[in-house]
Design a protein around this motif. Structure first.
Motif, PDB file in Angstrom:
ATOM      1  N   SER A   6       0.829  -1.208   0.000  1.00  0.00           N
ATOM      2  CA  SER A   6       0.000   0.000   0.000  1.00  0.00           C
ATOM      3  C   SER A   6       0.863   1.258   0.000  1.00  0.00           C
ATOM      4  O   SER A   6       1.970   1.275   0.538  1.00  0.00           O
ATOM      5  CB  SER A   6      -0.928   0.037   1.221  1.00  0.00           C
ATOM      6  N   GLU A   7       0.316   2.289  -0.600  1.00  0.00           N
ATOM      7  CA  GLU A   7       0.991   3.582  -0.642  1.00  0.00           C
ATOM      8  C   GLU A   7       1.237   4.107   0.761  1.00  0.00           C
ATOM      9  O   GLU A   7       2.325   4.619   1.061  1.00  0.00           O
ATOM     10  CB  GLU A   7       0.141   4.567  -1.441  1.00  0.00           C
ATOM     11  N   ALA A   8       0.240   3.998   1.641  1.00  0.00           N
ATOM     12  CA  ALA A   8       0.380   4.527   3.000  1.00  0.00           C
ATOM     13  C   ALA A   8       1.546   3.872   3.730  1.00  0.00           C
ATOM     14  O   ALA A   8       2.318   4.546   4.415  1.00  0.00           O
ATOM     15  CB  ALA A   8      -0.920   4.335   3.776  1.00  0.00           C
ATOM     16  N   ARG A   9       1.698   2.562   3.588  1.00  0.00           N
ATOM     17  CA  ARG A   9       2.796   1.861   4.264  1.00  0.00           C
ATOM     18  C   ARG A   9       4.138   2.259   3.666  1.00  0.00           C
ATOM     19  O   ARG A   9       5.116   2.444   4.384  1.00  0.00           O
ATOM     20  CB  ARG A   9       2.587   0.347   4.160  1.00  0.00           C
ATOM     21  N   MET A  10       4.221   2.380   2.352  1.00  0.00           N
ATOM     22  CA  MET A  10       5.465   2.793   1.712  1.00  0.00           C
ATOM     23  C   MET A  10       5.870   4.185   2.192  1.00  0.00           C
ATOM     24  O   MET A  10       7.019   4.410   2.553  1.00  0.00           O
ATOM     25  CB  MET A  10       5.320   2.773   0.187  1.00  0.00           C
ATOM     26  N   ILE A  11       4.911   5.112   2.228  1.00  0.00           N
ATOM     27  CA  ILE A  11       5.206   6.463   2.689  1.00  0.00           C
ATOM     28  C   ILE A  11       5.678   6.437   4.135  1.00  0.00           C
ATOM     29  O   ILE A  11       6.655   7.092   4.504  1.00  0.00           O
ATOM     30  CB  ILE A  11       3.984   7.384   2.500  1.00  0.00           C
ATOM     31  N   ASP A  12       4.997   5.659   4.970  1.00  0.00           N
ATOM     32  CA  ASP A  12       5.364   5.557   6.385  1.00  0.00           C
ATOM     33  C   ASP A  12       6.798   5.081   6.560  1.00  0.00           C
ATOM     34  O   ASP A  12       7.540   5.589   7.401  1.00  0.00           O
ATOM     35  CB  ASP A  12       4.393   4.620   7.103  1.00  0.00           C
ATOM     36  N   LEU A  13       7.215   4.121   5.753  1.00  0.00           N
ATOM     37  CA  LEU A  13       8.550   3.546   5.906  1.00  0.00           C
ATOM     38  C   LEU A  13       9.650   4.353   5.231  1.00  0.00           C
ATOM     39  O   LEU A  13      10.758   4.448   5.756  1.00  0.00           O
ATOM     40  CB  LEU A  13       8.569   2.125   5.338  1.00  0.00           C
ATOM     41  N   VAL A  14       9.388   4.909   4.066  1.00  0.00           N
ATOM     42  CA  VAL A  14      10.466   5.387   3.201  1.00  0.00           C
ATOM     43  C   VAL A  14      10.482   6.888   2.959  1.00  0.00           C
ATOM     44  O   VAL A  14      11.549   7.494   2.841  1.00  0.00           O
ATOM     45  CB  VAL A  14      10.404   4.641   1.843  1.00  0.00           C
ATOM     46  N   ALA A  15       9.316   7.521   2.871  1.00  0.00           N
ATOM     47  CA  ALA A  15       9.251   8.918   2.412  1.00  0.00           C
ATOM     48  C   ALA A  15      10.053   9.866   3.293  1.00  0.00           C
ATOM     49  O   ALA A  15      10.138   9.693   4.511  1.00  0.00           O
ATOM     50  CB  ALA A  15       7.802   9.377   2.334  1.00  0.00           C
ATOM     51  N   ALA A  16      10.628  10.854   2.627  1.00  0.00           N
ATOM     52  CA  ALA A  16      11.359  11.965   3.254  1.00  0.00           C
ATOM     53  C   ALA A  16      12.684  11.561   3.886  1.00  0.00           C
ATOM     54  O   ALA A  16      13.226  12.285   4.709  1.00  0.00           O
ATOM     55  CB  ALA A  16      10.481  12.689   4.267  1.00  0.00           C
ATOM     56  N   HIS A  17      13.219  10.427   3.477  1.00  0.00           N
ATOM     57  CA  HIS A  17      14.550  10.019   3.933  1.00  0.00           C
ATOM     58  C   HIS A  17      15.438   9.816   2.712  1.00  0.00           C
ATOM     59  O   HIS A  17      14.969   9.430   1.656  1.00  0.00           O
ATOM     60  CB  HIS A  17      14.485   8.710   4.725  1.00  0.00           C
ATOM     61  N   THR A  18      16.717  10.049   2.874  1.00  0.00           N
ATOM     62  CA  THR A  18      17.672   9.827   1.801  1.00  0.00           C
ATOM     63  C   THR A  18      18.268   8.432   1.956  1.00  0.00           C
ATOM     64  O   THR A  18      18.623   8.023   3.062  1.00  0.00           O
ATOM     65  CB  THR A  18      18.783  10.891   1.839  1.00  0.00           C
ATOM     66  N   TYR A  19      18.343   7.711   0.835  1.00  0.00           N
ATOM     67  CA  TYR A  19      18.869   6.348   0.805  1.00  0.00           C
ATOM     68  C   TYR A  19      20.025   6.281  -0.175  1.00  0.00           C
ATOM     69  O   TYR A  19      19.995   6.926  -1.213  1.00  0.00           O
ATOM     70  CB  TYR A  19      17.780   5.372   0.356  1.00  0.00           C
ATOM     71  N   LYS A  20      21.048   5.467   0.158  1.00  0.00           N
ATOM     72  CA  LYS A  20      22.199   5.264  -0.719  1.00  0.00           C
ATOM     73  C   LYS A  20      22.431   3.782  -0.934  1.00  0.00           C
ATOM     74  O   LYS A  20      22.117   2.965  -0.076  1.00  0.00           O
ATOM     75  CB  LYS A  20      23.465   5.860  -0.098  1.00  0.00           C
TER      76      LYS A  20
END
Length: 121
Positions: free
Chosen positions: A29-43
């Motif tokens: 789900s979009e909500a779960r993806m946003i909760d886990l990943v959004a607004a953080h930088t990943y390398k």
């Protein structure tokens, strides 16, 4: 002796539950993806980086080229489209896998290549 064994067992069990809580799992789900990943930088291991925003945009750098893209959630897939170094990258809907500290995708609705494992910075 019993106390040392009990303490060691409790410490081990606690560390296992923390590891299990951070296990990478398929996101549906979009909500779960946003909760886990959004607004953080990943390398990734090659120094490529990405930041996925809750507003449907993402920015980053891959292979020394600037990434600017948009994304939407469609059914059970994360779909993105944008430009890498000014060149169109095309649309692709992908399976999305994440934990609180890492994510990766599998292109072509889970039938394509795996992306690099991205780790939160």
């Amino acid at each position: 002796m019993f106390r040392k064994t009990l303490l060691a067992t409790l410490v081990f069990a606690a560390s296992m539950s923390v590891a299990a809580a951070d296990e990478i799992r398929r996101i549906h789900s979009e909500a779960r993806m946003i909760d886990l990943v959004a607004a953080h930088t990943y390398k990734d291991a090659k120094g490529n980086w990405v930041r996925i925003n809750a507003n449907g945009t993402m920015v980053g750098q891959y292979g020394g080229k600037s990434l600017n893209a948009n994304w939407v959630w469609s059914g059970a897939y994360w779909c993105r489209n944008g430009h890498l170094g000014g060149a169109e990258i095309g649309s692709d809907c992908q399976e999305f896998y994440a934990s609180r500290t890492q994510f990766h995708t599998i292109r072509n609705k889970g039938k394509g290549d795996w992306s690099s494992l991205m780790t939160r910075q």
